[in-house]
Motif scaffolding. Sequence first.
Motif, short mmCIF file in Angstrom:
data_model
loop_
_atom_site.label_atom_id
_atom_site.label_comp_id
_atom_site.label_asym_id
_atom_site.label_seq_id
_atom_site.Cartn_x
_atom_site.Cartn_y
_atom_site.Cartn_z
N THR A 44 0.83 -1.21 0.00
CA THR A 44 0.00 0.00 0.00
C THR A 44 0.87 1.25 0.00
N LEU A 45 0.50 2.21 -0.83
CA LEU A 45 1.16 3.52 -0.87
C LEU A 45 0.18 4.57 -0.37
N ARG A 46 0.58 5.29 0.68
CA ARG A 46 -0.21 6.42 1.17
C ARG A 46 0.45 7.70 0.64
N THR A 47 -0.31 8.48 -0.09
CA THR A 47 0.29 9.63 -0.74
C THR A 47 -0.70 10.78 -0.79
N ALA A 48 -0.23 11.93 -1.24
CA ALA A 48 -1.09 13.09 -1.40
C ALA A 48 -2.00 12.89 -2.60
N THR A 49 -2.87 13.85 -2.83
CA THR A 49 -3.79 13.77 -3.96
C THR A 49 -3.01 13.57 -5.25
N GLU A 50 -3.60 12.83 -6.17
CA GLU A 50 -2.93 12.48 -7.42
C GLU A 50 -2.27 13.71 -8.06
N GLY A 51 -0.99 13.54 -8.41
CA GLY A 51 -0.26 14.60 -9.10
C GLY A 51 0.47 15.56 -8.20
N GLU A 52 0.27 15.46 -6.87
CA GLU A 52 0.89 16.42 -5.96
C GLU A 52 2.12 15.88 -5.26
N ASP A 53 2.43 14.62 -5.43
CA ASP A 53 3.57 14.01 -4.76
C ASP A 53 4.55 13.54 -5.82
N PRO A 54 5.65 14.26 -6.03
CA PRO A 54 6.59 13.89 -7.11
C PRO A 54 7.27 12.55 -6.88
N GLY A 55 7.31 12.07 -5.64
CA GLY A 55 7.97 10.78 -5.39
C GLY A 55 7.06 9.60 -5.47
N ALA A 56 5.73 9.81 -5.65
CA ALA A 56 4.76 8.71 -5.59
C ALA A 56 4.97 7.70 -6.71
N ALA A 57 5.26 8.17 -7.92
CA ALA A 57 5.42 7.25 -9.05
C ALA A 57 6.60 6.32 -8.82
N GLY A 58 7.69 6.86 -8.30
CA GLY A 58 8.86 6.02 -8.03
C GLY A 58 8.60 4.99 -6.95
N LEU A 59 7.87 5.38 -5.89
CA LEU A 59 7.54 4.44 -4.82
C LEU A 59 6.60 3.35 -5.33
N LEU A 60 5.64 3.74 -6.16
CA LEU A 60 4.72 2.75 -6.71
C LEU A 60 5.48 1.74 -7.56
N ALA A 61 6.43 2.21 -8.34
CA ALA A 61 7.24 1.31 -9.16
C ALA A 61 8.08 0.38 -8.29
N ALA A 62 8.56 0.89 -7.15
CA ALA A 62 9.36 0.06 -6.26
C ALA A 62 8.52 -0.99 -5.55
N LEU A 63 7.25 -0.69 -5.31
CA LEU A 63 6.36 -1.64 -4.64
C LEU A 63 5.85 -2.74 -5.57
N THR A 64 5.74 -2.43 -6.85
CA THR A 64 5.12 -3.36 -7.79
C THR A 64 5.79 -4.73 -7.83
N PRO A 65 7.14 -4.84 -7.79
CA PRO A 65 7.74 -6.19 -7.80
C PRO A 65 7.52 -6.97 -6.51
N LEU A 66 7.01 -6.30 -5.47
CA LEU A 66 6.95 -6.93 -4.15
C LEU A 66 5.62 -7.58 -3.83
N ALA A 67 4.57 -7.32 -4.63
CA ALA A 67 3.25 -7.78 -4.23
C ALA A 67 2.37 -8.05 -5.44
N GLY A 68 1.29 -8.79 -5.19
CA GLY A 68 0.34 -9.11 -6.24
C GLY A 68 -0.78 -8.10 -6.37
N ARG A 69 -1.01 -7.30 -5.33
CA ARG A 69 -2.03 -6.25 -5.39
C ARG A 69 -1.46 -5.00 -4.76
N ILE A 70 -1.49 -3.89 -5.50
CA ILE A 70 -0.94 -2.62 -5.04
C ILE A 70 -2.10 -1.66 -4.79
N LEU A 71 -2.17 -1.12 -3.57
CA LEU A 71 -3.23 -0.19 -3.22
C LEU A 71 -2.66 1.21 -3.05
N VAL A 72 -3.46 2.20 -3.36
CA VAL A 72 -3.10 3.59 -3.12
C VAL A 72 -4.16 4.20 -2.21
N ASN A 73 -3.71 4.71 -1.07
CA ASN A 73 -4.60 5.38 -0.10
C ASN A 73 -5.77 4.50 0.32
#
Length: 442
Positions: free
Chosen positions: A342-371
């Motif tokens: 799960t990634l907890r982040t600010a509203t879509e488009g307001e967190d410049p690091g969110a895309a990188g964290l989401l990419a880092a989480l993707t290899p680790l799990a079968g389901r990725i959640l945001v907020n």
Amino acid sequence: MSAAPVWSVDPRSGNPREQVAVEATAEEVDRAVRAAHSVRDALADRTARAAFLRTAAELLEESGAHIIEAADAETALGPARLTGELARTAAQLRAFAEVVEEGGYLDIRIDHEDGSRTPPWPDLRRWKIPLGVVAVYAASNFPLAFSVPGGDTASALAAGCPVVVKAHPGHPATSELCASVLRRAAARTGLPEDVVTLVHGFDAGLGASMTLGTGQFCTKPGFVLAPAGGAGDQLVKALTETVSSTGSGVMLDHRMRDAFLAGVRERAALPGVEAPVTPGAAGEHTVSAGFLTVPADRLTAEGPHDALLEECFGPVTVIARYATRDEVAAVLARLPGNLTATLRTATEGEDPGAAGLLAALTPLAGRILVNGWPTGVAVAPAQHHGGPYPATTSPTTSVGATAIERWLRPVTYQNTPDALLPPELREANPLGLPRRVDGRRA
């Protein structure tokens, strides 16, 4: 030597309720598998399979009060939770009946003979067929939805595979009740009862999310990376208030309770670990929820703190407090495969690091959640309940329509006369099934 008795035990008191069965011997398990194998052809008719699954759902609902009473007595999960679980179990049986009737799971592909290719193609017709008898190991924490009548059984039967279920020792009486319902459903729809067989024996929101079901959901958020200040402090404060007000609970059985208590003692004793709310024993049969905090830099290299990266089954979560994004990356690099991330982040488009964290989480799990929080697994066609090893041992899902793929294998017929082909593969498509012909959907 007589077979060991199988007792139904009340987890609220630890007292035996009744003897339900005896543990199956190796010979008895072998007979059960052979009996299931002998009736596999009866499941070849997709219409009969769909009717069986729907009838099973109906009979489970008809017997619901009795089943819920037994399940609550054996698991202490409570009537409200179990009522919802029974509804989910019936719904997924009906959902797989629809999957069977629609037929897309057969993945029919036809490539006609083409002599103009180099080398030339023969006529090839591919589809998927049942693997054979499937062994289902019932889960402790879902006495209905992931046990005798649950998603593994439903998807295997939908694929055309007879099932031998190994009952979980935590709820043997519930297992017997549910098995009898499935066998009655088979008989009512003209199928042999041995398409389902049961054997017993061993040889055979963050605060609410982490404490739900006394922390015994497979998707409980057990490990959280939070900043060392700011939002991380707010999380710890909120979690302290929520978890402190959470009542004690009964775990599924005393073996799991003992393992939980030993696990939290081991983790809490590690250097640098603090317990804002201490998890542990609340009474002779109950446990209290809690959480641990640790500096993230303790987890960036191999050492005794590795225990904090492993799941502790029960109502406890580890909060790793990081000072830099480099620490986050170092910890993520050491995490094994998980069911969810799960990634907890600010509203879509307001967190410049969110895309990188989401990419880092993707290899680790079968389901990725945001907020969101991962407890609660929708039984939907697009769902995936699985993950990289060791979360699961294959890339398939155990929830949703595609769970049926676990019990199928592909086979191709080459240059086979139409009259000899299964009806599903004949040129005229007499069953009206979805197919891909010469690379195009037909």
